[in-house]
Structures are given as structure tokens and as C-alpha cells.
Design a protein around this motif. Structure first.
Motif, short mmCIF file in Angstrom:
data_model
loop_
_atom_site.label_atom_id
_atom_site.label_comp_id
_atom_site.label_asym_id
_atom_site.label_seq_id
_atom_site.Cartn_x
_atom_site.Cartn_y
_atom_site.Cartn_z
N THR A 187 0.85 -1.19 0.00
CA THR A 187 0.00 0.00 0.00
C THR A 187 0.88 1.23 0.00
O THR A 187 1.88 1.28 0.72
N THR B 258 -3.81 0.20 -2.49
CA THR B 258 -3.36 -1.16 -2.18
C THR B 258 -3.39 -1.99 -3.45
O THR B 258 -4.44 -2.11 -4.09
N ALA C 237 -2.13 -0.15 5.28
CA ALA C 237 -3.49 0.12 4.80
C ALA C 237 -4.54 0.04 5.90
O ALA C 237 -5.58 0.66 5.80
#
Length: 160
Positions: A15, A24, A127
Motif C-alpha cells: 500500500t 493497495t 493500509a
């Protein structure tokens, strides 16, 4: 013909943070023989991509929240389940139109140019949970130069 099954949970997807969006990589060009790539985007309110065009096709599937898309000179608001296809060479942009983070899948055909651009200019981050790093003014000259290396032309932002 060979078949590959990739599992994002075990493959540890990368990410990056780019212009207020957490990107991502869910299917990389290397995973698809260069046919396509898929990026899951989680965008902060008001964040998005400036007007740009490229030689590859791009498609967006909104999964959560609301995005405004510019296609040529037309703006269109899209919510969950709505799909936008951008043919090669069409000027386009998008931004999160909601007051909370919004998500979508971005598909690039063929895979590679956008994915490599995002990796070159994005800042690696975690993420989950979706935490957006503080953002200063972008270095437009740097982003424009890097984009050109990957066949992407960034254009001036129109007033909307």
C-alpha cells in the motif's frame, strides 16, 4: 495455459499513500502477465486524482462512499456499485465527494504503467486501519515529470 491463484492475505499486498489516497495493489501486472492490474483505493474526503490522460484504459468500480468523476468536460457523481470506464486518451479525474473515506477498485489495462507510477511516487504505508498521513502541497513539477515517464500526462485542474 497456466493459471495462478493469488491470495492478497498471504501475498502481503503493498500500500502507498498518494495525494490523499491509500492505494493497495490487489492484482499486479506481474500476477496477470501484464494484462491488467487492480488497485484498491481508499480516499480521504476531497482527495483524488488531478485531470490526466494516458494510453492505457482505466476503469473504476465504487465500493463505498461517493466519488465525482470528470470525463472530458462532464462531471458525474457515482456511489457504491457504479462503474466508470475511461478509454485510452480520454481526459479524466476523480475526487471523493463524501465527508468520510470512500473506496473503489481501479483497473488498468494493460497492467504496469499506472502501477509503476504509483509505486514510484507513493509513500509506503500500512493500509489498515486507514490512516491518512499529513499532506502538504504536492510537488507538481516532480509528479508531472514522473507521470510522463510512465506515459501519463497530468493536466491543469479546471474549476468545478
Amino acid at each position: 495455459m497456466s493459471t495462478t491463484i493469488a491470495n492478497a492475505t498471504t501475498d502481503h499486498p503493498q500500500t502507498v499513500h498518494f495525494l490523499g489516497s491509500l492505494l493497495t495493489f490487489r492484482a499486479r501486472a506481474a500476477d496477470t502477465g501484464g494484462t491488467f492490474s487492480i488497485v484498491e483505493s481508499c480516499s480521504a474526503p476531497g482527495a483524488g486524482a488531478p485531470p490526466h490522460l494516458q494510453a492505457d484504459a482505466e476503469a473504476f468500480l465504487v465500493t463505498e462512499g461517493s466519488f465525482e468523476f470528470m470525463l472530458g468536460e462532464t462531471w458525474r457523481r457515482c456511489g457504491p456499485g457504479e462503474f466508470v470506464y475511461v478509454a485510452p486518451g480520454v481526459v479524466h479525474a476523480f475526487r471523493n465527494a463524501a465527508s468520510t473515506p470512500s473506496r473503489m477498485l481501479i483497473i488498468n489495462l494493460p497492467g504496469g504503467p499506472h502501477e509503476n507510477f504509483f509505486k514510484a511516487v507513493g509513500e509506503p504505508v500500512n493500509a489498515e486501519p486507514p490512516v491518512f498521513p499529513p499532506m502538504g502541497a504536492p510537488d507538481v513539477a516532480y509528479l508531472t515529470t514522473e507521470a510522463e515517464r510512465f506515459g501519463i500526462t497530468i493536466l491543469p485542474t479546471p474549476h468545478h
